[in-house]
Design an enzyme around this catalytic site. Structure first.
Site, PDB file in Angstrom:
ATOM      1  N   GLU A  36       0.815  -1.229   0.000  1.00  0.00           N
ATOM      2  CA  GLU A  36       0.000   0.000   0.000  1.00  0.00           C
ATOM      3  C   GLU A  36       0.841   1.268   0.000  1.00  0.00           C
ATOM      4  O   GLU A  36       0.305   2.362  -0.056  1.00  0.00           O
ATOM      5  CB  GLU A  36      -0.965   0.004   1.192  1.00  0.00           C
ATOM      6  CG  GLU A  36      -1.784  -1.267   1.338  1.00  0.00           C
ATOM      7  CD  GLU A  36      -2.566  -1.654   0.084  1.00  0.00           C
ATOM      8  OE1 GLU A  36      -3.287  -0.786  -0.430  1.00  0.00           O
ATOM      9  OE2 GLU A  36      -2.434  -2.803  -0.367  1.00  0.00           O
ATOM     10  N   ASP A  78      10.535  12.708 -32.349  1.00  0.00           N
ATOM     11  CA  ASP A  78       9.509  11.917 -31.671  1.00  0.00           C
ATOM     12  C   ASP A  78       8.312  12.760 -31.276  1.00  0.00           C
ATOM     13  O   ASP A  78       8.414  13.965 -31.085  1.00  0.00           O
ATOM     14  CB  ASP A  78      10.065  11.315 -30.371  1.00  0.00           C
ATOM     15  CG  ASP A  78      10.937  10.119 -30.629  1.00  0.00           C
ATOM     16  OD1 ASP A  78      10.816   9.517 -31.706  1.00  0.00           O
ATOM     17  OD2 ASP A  78      11.742   9.798 -29.750  1.00  0.00           O
TER      18      ASP A  78
END
Ligand code: 6GU
Length: 238
Positions: A121, A174
Site C-alpha cells: 500500500e 519523436d
C-alpha cells in the site's frame, strides 16, 4: 549515466534490461543500471520489510528501516567518475508528479538517478521525510508496485542519452518532443497501395517543402484530436 533501482523484486527487471536497446546501451558503456534488493537490508530471521499501518486500515506498508538503509547504501557507492555528481532520488508512486516528456528530459540531464519502487500500500511517511525523493507517477491509474513505472522511466530517459538511439536526430522528431510538443502524424512505407489505401501523393512528390508543410499540418490535427476531451468532461459544459 548511472541508474540504481531499489526494489523488492529485482527479477522483474531481468528481461527488460537485457532487451535490445538497453542491453546495447549498457554494453556500450552509455548507461550503467544496477538493481538492489530492499530485503537485503531487512533485519531478523524473517527479513521483514513490511508491517501493518498504525491506526488500522487495509494492506501493509514498507517499513522505513530497510528502505532508507538500502537507499543510503546505494548512495554511498559512488565510483570516482561520479564522485562529484549529486544523485537524484525518485520515488515511484501514484501520488507523484505526472511523468511527461518534459520531465523525462529534465531527468536525463542528471548523471545519476536512484529509482525507489514501492509495493503493497505504500511507504511509511518517514521514508519520504528522510530521503526527500522526487515523487513521480506514470499516470492516473493504480499499479501493484512501482517496478513497471520504473521501467517506463528508465526506457524514456535512456533513449535520450546521446548515442543510445541509432540515428542521433530521431529523438528530436519523436512525439511530444521539439518546441511545440506535437504528436506525430501518419507515416507510410511500401507498398504504395495496400487494400485500396494509397500513400498520400504529396509524400511521393519529392517536394521537400510541401512534404514538411503536410507533415506539420498532420501533426497539428493529430495533436488537436488527441487533446479534445471525451464526451462527458468539463469541456462539454457551456
Ligand atoms: Cl509510479 N506506482 C504505482 N504503484 N502505481 C502507479 C504509478 C506508480 N503510477 C501510476 N500508477
Amino acid at each position: 549515466m548511472r541508474i540504481d533501482v531499489v526494489t523488492l523484486f529485482p527479477e522483474m527487471f531481468q528481461g527488460f534490461l537485457e532487451g535490445s536497446l538497453l542491453g546495447a546501451a549498457q554494453a556500450a558503456g552509455l548507461v550503467d543500471i544496477r538493481l538492489t534488493n530492499i530485503r537485503d537490508f531487512a533485519q531478523g530471521p524473517h527479513r521483514q520489510v513490511d508491517d501493518k499501518p498504525y491506526g488500522g486500515g487495509p494492506g501493509m506498508l514498507l517499513m522505513p528501516g530497510p528502505v532508507v538503509e538500502c537507499v543510503e547504501s546505494v548512495l554511498a557507492d559512488a565510483p570516482p567518475s561520479l564522485a562529484a555528481s549529486k544523485p537524484h532520488v525518485l520515488m515511484l508512486t501514484p501520488a507523484g508528479r505526472p511523468l511527461t516528456q518534459e520531465l523525462v528530459e529534465e531527468l536525463a540531464r542528471h548523471d545519476r538517478l536512484v529509482l525507489l519502487c514501492g509495493r503493497y500500500e505504500g511507504f511509511d511517511q518517514r521514508v519520504t521525510d528522510t530521503l526527500k525523493p522526487e515523487a513521480i507517477s506514470i499516470g492516473d491509474y493504480v499499479l501493484s508496485g512501482g517496478e513497471v513505472a520504473a521501467m517506463v522511466v528508465i526506457e524514456a530517459v535512456t533513449r535520450l542519452i546521446p548515442g543510445v538511439l541509432g540515428d542521433a536526430a530521431s529523438a528530436d522528431d519523436d512525439s511530444f518532443s521539439g518546441v511545440d510538443r506535437l504528436v506525430e502524424g501518419p507515416q507510410y512505407t511500401r507498398p504504395r497501395e495496400f487494400r485500396g489505401l494509397r500513400v498520400p501523393e504529396v509524400l511521393l512528390s519529392g517536394d521537400h517543402r510541401r512534404i514538411a508543410d503536410w507533415r506539420r499540418e498532420q501533426a497539428l490535427s493529430a495533436t488537436q484530436r488527441r487533446d479534445r476531451s471525451p464526451v462527458g468532461s468539463d469541456s462539454d459544459l457551456p
